[in-house]
Design an enzyme around this catalytic site. Structure first.
Site: not given
Ligand code: BGC
Length: 338
Positions: A99, A169, A300
């Site tokens: 991420h 997210h 996502e």
């Protein structure tokens, strides 16, 4: 209508409201903090997880509500080659980089401007070399609310060839977190999914969903699938897998029958990591509620995780001179006669 509230220093909460929906976002990580919607009886609930205490967004993992970048999901061993040069990223998830690194976009304060009564534009310039990625990346996200639909539109340009894979997210729970997501019906227009290793990294193996727990081409209860005896579900501790779409719009639908609430996700992106919040650990969230595994589902939307290692022409490369331009919308409907 747009309302602005200061949280601290340069961090604000921005409320966008109309007759159907009220969404609260922040310029910290372009985070989606609240989505307030009615149910069939007219009761309003918040259908995304989040924190009351802003510090939690700044210090905890889980990326609740956050925009994730520069690159969502994992990059194998935090290392990649581009144009003959090797780049090293922070390792922050087992042996891999997750991420966008330690201080990715989710942990940055964005500049913003209110464009009109329905939309806000966030802007951030990520320096050349930030979190290990090449190129100065000029990034914009426009969030707009039209009726019952929230749209996130992402744009980026770069000074040097680089990688980008943006996602949001948010953790959705259409019951308003009155229960976990076992009784949510899920439909994903996907014929294939990507297998993962024990660290959650895609292995490169792509499987047909037919005959597996991953076939959501027809609505199925998440609770009827997520704990199935399936090697891939065990490796992910539930769903935590890229599902590859077979349609160009309205790719994911989520329904909670008791409240009549329905979320439809539509995106220009080719897949979504479907994640059943497997690693939520009882932490304190909004309204004094504690968040546990399966208390929400993340949808996502993104390009293939670790595309730089898995794809011949990696979809996550952004070349200098090109523009990254992707859009995902979230339609929050109340269905009267479910
Ligand atoms: C990942 C999960 C991770 C979660 C929170 C998801 O995108 O696939 O494995 O736990 O994000 O970081």
């Amino acid at each position: 209508m747009i309302k602005i509230e200061k949280v601290e220093n340069n961090i604000d909460l921005i409320t966008i409201k109309n007759d159907e929906l009220e969404v609260v976002v922040s310029n910290y990580g372009c985070t989606l903090v609240k989505v307030l919607m009615k149910d069939q009886a007219g009761n309003v609930d918040d259908v995304v997880l989040g924190y009351d205490d802003f510090k939690s967004y700044q210090t905890l993992d889980a990326y609740i509500g956050a925009l994730v970048g520069r690159v969502a999901n994992r990059i194998k061993k935090g290392t990649f080659e581009l144009n003959g040069q090797t780049y090293h990223l922070p390792i922050n998830n087992g042996p891999n980089s997750l991420h966008g690194g330690i201080k990715g976009f989710s942990y940055q304060v964005f500049d913003y401007q209110v464009l009109d009564e329905t939309s806000v534009e966030f802007h951030y310039v990520s320096k050349d070399g930030e979190e290990g990625y090449p190129g100065e990346l000029d990034f914009k996200a426009i969030y707009s609310l039209e009726g019952d639909t929230l749209t996130m539109h992402y744009h980026a340009t770069t000074s040097k060839d680089t990688l980008i894979n943006i996602t949001n997210h948010s953790y959705f729970n259409l019951s308003g977190k009155k229960e976990n997501v076992y009784q949510h019906l899920l439909k994903v227009h996907a014929d294939r999914f990507a297998c993962i290793d024990p660290d959650g990294l895609p292995t490169g193996e792509i499987k047909d969903v037919k005959g597996t727990s991953f076939d959501f081409n027809e609505f199925a209860y998440i609770g009827d699938r997520v704990d199935n005896d399936d090697e891939q579900l065990q490796l992910g501790k539930g769903f935590d897998h890229p599902m590859i779409f077979n349609t160009k719009e309205n790719q994911v639908e989520l329904v909670h029958e008791k409240t009549g609430r329905k979320l439809t996700v539509s995106t220009t992106l080719p897949q979504a990591q479907i994640y059943t919040a497997n690693y939520l650990d009882g932490r304190l969230g909004k309204y004094g509620q504690h968040y546990n595994a399966r208390d929400a589902i993340c949808i996502e939307t993104q390009n293939m995780p670790d595309a730089i290692h898995l794809e011949e022409n990696p979809s996550t490369i952004l070349k200098a001179g090109d523009t990254y331009d992707e859009k995902t919308s979230y339609k929050f409907e109340v269905i009267k006669n479910l």
